[in-house]
Design a protein around this motif. Structure first.
Motif, PDB file in Angstrom:
ATOM      1  N   LEU A   7      13.768 -32.780 -52.019  1.00  0.00           N
ATOM      2  CA  LEU A   7      13.860 -32.255 -50.655  1.00  0.00           C
ATOM      3  C   LEU A   7      15.221 -32.566 -50.037  1.00  0.00           C
ATOM      4  CD1 LEU A   7      10.276 -33.093 -49.349  1.00  0.00           C
ATOM      5  CD2 LEU A   7      11.213 -30.821 -49.846  1.00  0.00           C
ATOM      6  N   MET A   8      15.763 -33.725 -50.397  1.00  0.00           N
ATOM      7  CA  MET A   8      17.097 -34.091 -49.927  1.00  0.00           C
ATOM      8  C   MET A   8      18.126 -33.081 -50.424  1.00  0.00           C
ATOM      9  SD  MET A   8      19.014 -37.685 -50.652  1.00  0.00           S
ATOM     10  CE  MET A   8      20.782 -37.859 -50.505  1.00  0.00           C
ATOM     11  N   SER A   9      17.988 -32.645 -51.663  1.00  0.00           N
ATOM     12  CA  SER A   9      18.895 -31.653 -52.229  1.00  0.00           C
ATOM     13  C   SER A   9      18.813 -30.340 -51.452  1.00  0.00           C
ATOM     14  CB  SER A   9      18.566 -31.424 -53.705  1.00  0.00           C
ATOM     15  OG  SER A   9      19.381 -30.423 -54.238  1.00  0.00           O
ATOM     16  N   VAL A  10      17.612 -29.924 -51.117  1.00  0.00           N
ATOM     17  CA  VAL A  10      17.418 -28.705 -50.328  1.00  0.00           C
ATOM     18  C   VAL A  10      18.051 -28.871 -48.952  1.00  0.00           C
ATOM     19  CG1 VAL A  10      15.686 -27.215 -49.224  1.00  0.00           C
ATOM     20  CG2 VAL A  10      15.323 -28.039 -51.550  1.00  0.00           C
ATOM     21  N   TYR A  11      17.800 -30.020 -48.333  1.00  0.00           N
ATOM     22  CA  TYR A  11      18.334 -30.282 -46.993  1.00  0.00           C
ATOM     23  C   TYR A  11      19.861 -30.297 -47.004  1.00  0.00           C
ATOM     24  CZ  TYR A  11      19.284 -32.565 -42.561  1.00  0.00           C
ATOM     25  OH  TYR A  11      19.760 -32.851 -41.308  1.00  0.00           O
ATOM     26  N   VAL A  12      20.461 -30.986 -47.963  1.00  0.00           N
ATOM     27  CA  VAL A  12      21.919 -31.072 -48.055  1.00  0.00           C
ATOM     28  C   VAL A  12      22.517 -29.684 -48.295  1.00  0.00           C
ATOM     29  CG1 VAL A  12      23.834 -31.963 -49.452  1.00  0.00           C
ATOM     30  CG2 VAL A  12      21.998 -33.495 -48.737  1.00  0.00           C
ATOM     31  N   THR A  13      21.893 -28.912 -49.163  1.00  0.00           N
ATOM     32  CA  THR A  13      22.368 -27.553 -49.422  1.00  0.00           C
ATOM     33  C   THR A  13      22.346 -26.731 -48.140  1.00  0.00           C
ATOM     34  OG1 THR A  13      21.511 -27.645 -51.685  1.00  0.00           O
ATOM     35  CG2 THR A  13      22.016 -25.458 -50.787  1.00  0.00           C
ATOM     36  N   ARG A  14      21.227 -26.745 -47.472  1.00  0.00           N
ATOM     37  CA  ARG A  14      21.075 -25.972 -46.237  1.00  0.00           C
ATOM     38  C   ARG A  14      22.055 -26.445 -45.172  1.00  0.00           C
ATOM     39  NH1 ARG A  14      17.208 -26.766 -42.019  1.00  0.00           N
ATOM     40  NH2 ARG A  14      16.321 -28.318 -43.394  1.00  0.00           N
ATOM     41  N   PHE A  15      22.201 -27.758 -45.057  1.00  0.00           N
ATOM     42  CA  PHE A  15      23.095 -28.326 -44.058  1.00  0.00           C
ATOM     43  C   PHE A  15      24.541 -27.898 -44.314  1.00  0.00           C
ATOM     44  CE2 PHE A  15      25.544 -31.689 -41.967  1.00  0.00           C
ATOM     45  CZ  PHE A  15      24.914 -31.743 -40.736  1.00  0.00           C
ATOM     46  N   CYS A  16      24.958 -27.923 -45.567  1.00  0.00           N
ATOM     47  CA  CYS A  16      26.328 -27.522 -45.920  1.00  0.00           C
ATOM     48  C   CYS A  16      26.561 -26.039 -45.684  1.00  0.00           C
ATOM     49  CB  CYS A  16      26.618 -27.852 -47.388  1.00  0.00           C
ATOM     50  SG  CYS A  16      26.776 -29.604 -47.743  1.00  0.00           S
ATOM     51  N   VAL A  17      25.589 -25.219 -46.036  1.00  0.00           N
ATOM     52  CA  VAL A  17      25.736 -23.769 -45.931  1.00  0.00           C
ATOM     53  C   VAL A  17      25.711 -23.310 -44.474  1.00  0.00           C
ATOM     54  CG1 VAL A  17      24.573 -21.579 -46.470  1.00  0.00           C
ATOM     55  CG2 VAL A  17      24.869 -23.308 -48.241  1.00  0.00           C
ATOM     56  N   GLU A  18      24.911 -23.969 -43.653  1.00  0.00           N
ATOM     57  CA  GLU A  18      24.720 -23.517 -42.274  1.00  0.00           C
ATOM     58  C   GLU A  18      25.685 -24.139 -41.275  1.00  0.00           C
ATOM     59  OE1 GLU A  18      20.615 -24.246 -41.359  1.00  0.00           O
ATOM     60  OE2 GLU A  18      19.907 -22.724 -42.780  1.00  0.00           O
ATOM     61  N   ASN A  19      26.493 -25.091 -41.688  1.00  0.00           N
ATOM     62  CA  ASN A  19      27.385 -25.776 -40.756  1.00  0.00           C
ATOM     63  C   ASN A  19      28.819 -25.762 -41.274  1.00  0.00           C
ATOM     64  OD1 ASN A  19      25.420 -27.086 -38.754  1.00  0.00           O
ATOM     65  ND2 ASN A  19      24.573 -27.673 -40.733  1.00  0.00           N
ATOM     66  N   ILE A  20      29.742 -25.864 -40.340  1.00  0.00           N
ATOM     67  CA  ILE A  20      31.139 -26.055 -40.706  1.00  0.00           C
ATOM     68  C   ILE A  20      31.362 -27.554 -40.677  1.00  0.00           C
ATOM     69  CG2 ILE A  20      33.520 -25.652 -40.043  1.00  0.00           C
ATOM     70  CD1 ILE A  20      32.520 -23.049 -38.703  1.00  0.00           C
ATOM     71  N   LEU A  21      31.613 -28.125 -41.853  1.00  0.00           N
ATOM     72  CA  LEU A  21      31.628 -29.573 -41.996  1.00  0.00           C
ATOM     73  C   LEU A  21      32.983 -30.088 -42.439  1.00  0.00           C
ATOM     74  CD1 LEU A  21      28.415 -29.924 -44.177  1.00  0.00           C
ATOM     75  CD2 LEU A  21      28.593 -30.403 -41.761  1.00  0.00           C
ATOM     76  N   ASP A  22      33.181 -31.369 -42.170  1.00  0.00           N
ATOM     77  CA  ASP A  22      34.268 -32.076 -42.837  1.00  0.00           C
ATOM     78  C   ASP A  22      33.620 -33.204 -43.635  1.00  0.00           C
ATOM     79  OD1 ASP A  22      33.782 -34.266 -41.123  1.00  0.00           O
ATOM     80  OD2 ASP A  22      35.489 -33.820 -39.844  1.00  0.00           O
ATOM     81  N   ALA A  23      34.411 -33.875 -44.432  1.00  0.00           N
ATOM     82  CA  ALA A  23      33.871 -34.903 -45.330  1.00  0.00           C
ATOM     83  C   ALA A  23      33.215 -36.047 -44.561  1.00  0.00           C
ATOM     84  CB  ALA A  23      34.970 -35.432 -46.236  1.00  0.00           C
ATOM     85  N   ASP A  24      33.749 -36.392 -43.408  1.00  0.00           N
ATOM     86  CA  ASP A  24      33.168 -37.486 -42.626  1.00  0.00           C
ATOM     87  C   ASP A  24      31.752 -37.153 -42.158  1.00  0.00           C
ATOM     88  OD1 ASP A  24      35.446 -39.070 -42.904  1.00  0.00           O
ATOM     89  OD2 ASP A  24      36.334 -38.331 -41.039  1.00  0.00           O
ATOM     90  N   GLU A  25      31.551 -35.924 -41.688  1.00  0.00           N
ATOM     91  CA  GLU A  25      30.219 -35.522 -41.223  1.00  0.00           C
ATOM     92  C   GLU A  25      29.213 -35.528 -42.363  1.00  0.00           C
ATOM     93  OE1 GLU A  25      30.902 -32.321 -37.703  1.00  0.00           O
ATOM     94  OE2 GLU A  25      31.720 -31.794 -39.668  1.00  0.00           O
ATOM     95  N   LEU A  26      29.599 -34.963 -43.492  1.00  0.00           N
ATOM     96  CA  LEU A  26      28.676 -34.911 -44.628  1.00  0.00           C
ATOM     97  C   LEU A  26      28.427 -36.310 -45.185  1.00  0.00           C
ATOM     98  CD1 LEU A  26      26.865 -33.263 -46.423  1.00  0.00           C
ATOM     99  CD2 LEU A  26      28.845 -32.720 -47.851  1.00  0.00           C
ATOM    100  N   THR A  27      29.451 -37.148 -45.186  1.00  0.00           N
ATOM    101  CA  THR A  27      29.268 -38.537 -45.620  1.00  0.00           C
ATOM    102  C   THR A  27      28.221 -39.223 -44.763  1.00  0.00           C
ATOM    103  OG1 THR A  27      31.548 -38.699 -46.413  1.00  0.00           O
ATOM    104  CG2 THR A  27      30.420 -40.768 -45.911  1.00  0.00           C
ATOM    105  N   GLU A  28      28.313 -39.037 -43.463  1.00  0.00           N
ATOM    106  CA  GLU A  28      27.347 -39.656 -42.547  1.00  0.00           C
ATOM    107  C   GLU A  28      25.929 -39.148 -42.804  1.00  0.00           C
ATOM    108  OE1 GLU A  28      26.508 -40.167 -37.800  1.00  0.00           O
ATOM    109  OE2 GLU A  28      28.581 -39.973 -38.481  1.00  0.00           O
ATOM    110  N   VAL A  29      25.794 -37.847 -43.064  1.00  0.00           N
ATOM    111  CA  VAL A  29      24.473 -37.283 -43.368  1.00  0.00           C
ATOM    112  C   VAL A  29      23.916 -37.923 -44.641  1.00  0.00           C
ATOM    113  CG1 VAL A  29      23.275 -35.173 -44.120  1.00  0.00           C
ATOM    114  CG2 VAL A  29      24.804 -35.108 -42.148  1.00  0.00           C
ATOM    115  N   LEU A  30      24.751 -38.026 -45.680  1.00  0.00           N
ATOM    116  CA  LEU A  30      24.300 -38.628 -46.941  1.00  0.00           C
ATOM    117  C   LEU A  30      23.929 -40.093 -46.758  1.00  0.00           C
ATOM    118  CD1 LEU A  30      26.886 -36.989 -49.363  1.00  0.00           C
ATOM    119  CD2 LEU A  30      24.453 -36.436 -49.175  1.00  0.00           C
ATOM    120  N   GLU A  31      24.735 -40.835 -46.002  1.00  0.00           N
ATOM    121  CA  GLU A  31      24.417 -42.242 -45.737  1.00  0.00           C
ATOM    122  C   GLU A  31      23.111 -42.366 -44.962  1.00  0.00           C
ATOM    123  OE1 GLU A  31      27.968 -43.480 -43.702  1.00  0.00           O
ATOM    124  OE2 GLU A  31      28.871 -44.231 -45.558  1.00  0.00           O
ATOM    125  N   ASP A  32      22.923 -41.507 -43.964  1.00  0.00           N
ATOM    126  CA  ASP A  32      21.682 -41.525 -43.185  1.00  0.00           C
ATOM    127  C   ASP A  32      20.472 -41.220 -44.065  1.00  0.00           C
ATOM    128  OD1 ASP A  32      23.084 -42.133 -40.891  1.00  0.00           O
ATOM    129  OD2 ASP A  32      22.964 -40.113 -40.031  1.00  0.00           O
TER     130      ASP A  32
END
Length: 177
Positions: A39-64
């Motif tokens: 489910l984390m893989s699905v969430y991360v995929t969706r989050f990346c596709v639906e948002n304009i991200l930088d590495a810091d934001e995605l890092t924080e999501v993964l850490e959370d």
């Protein structure tokens, strides 16, 4: 369409993430760790596709996600490396550089595809993930993760934290002798 193309790439990257694999194998977090990781893989995929991200934001999501879903704190900078790698692959996919993307994926270490089982609902987030904008986790790594191969082949150790915090695992890079 982008979700369907990017999801297998996220699965490959997360399959190679030692900290996630250790957390699942050692039963960290709630029961059903493998399903939570899927489910984390699905969430991360969706989050990346639906948002304009930088590495810091995605890092924080993964850490959370690692913190909330697996009670695991990664002190090996791997969430940042995974985030940079995922965003790099996403940009290659969006820009239509399919040959380069394929070459970079093929250059990754081969591993058991333990995370790639089909998930029935693409929109379901992990079991109890909080708000990705929550600032409870900070990232301190500034390293560029242009080569995840070094991290996935490094010796990673799971060690218990202080006795004050039972149930937590700290993932650290072992020093080479």
């Amino acid at each position: 369409m982008l979700f369907d193309d990017f999801k297998p790439i996220v699965d490959i990257v997360l399959n190679n993430w030692t900290a996630l694999q250790l957390a699942v194998e050692h039963g960290m977090g709630a029961p059903g760790g493998k399903q939570t990781a899927q489910l984390m893989s699905v969430y991360v995929t969706r989050f990346c596709v639906e948002n304009i991200l930088d590495a810091d934001e995605l890092t924080e999501v993964l850490e959370d996600l690692m913190d909330e879903e697996f009670e695991t704190a990664c002190h090996d900078n791997s969430p940042r490396e995974v985030a940079v790698l995922l965003l790099s692959f996403l940009n290659l996919l969006k820009d239509g550089h399919h040959e380069e993307l394929r070459n970079r994926i093929e250059a990754m270490p081969k591993c058991q595809k333990w995370l790639s089982a089909p998930i029935p609902d693409k929109s379901a987030p992990p079991q109890s993930h909080g708000n990705p904008d929550d600032d409870t986790t900070s990232s301190s790594g500034e390293d560029d993760a242009s080569n995840m191969n070094d991290t996935s082949n490094s010796n990673i150790a799971a060690e218990p934290m202080d006795e004050d915090e039972p149930g937590w695992t700290v993932v650290r890079t072992r020093t080479k002798k």
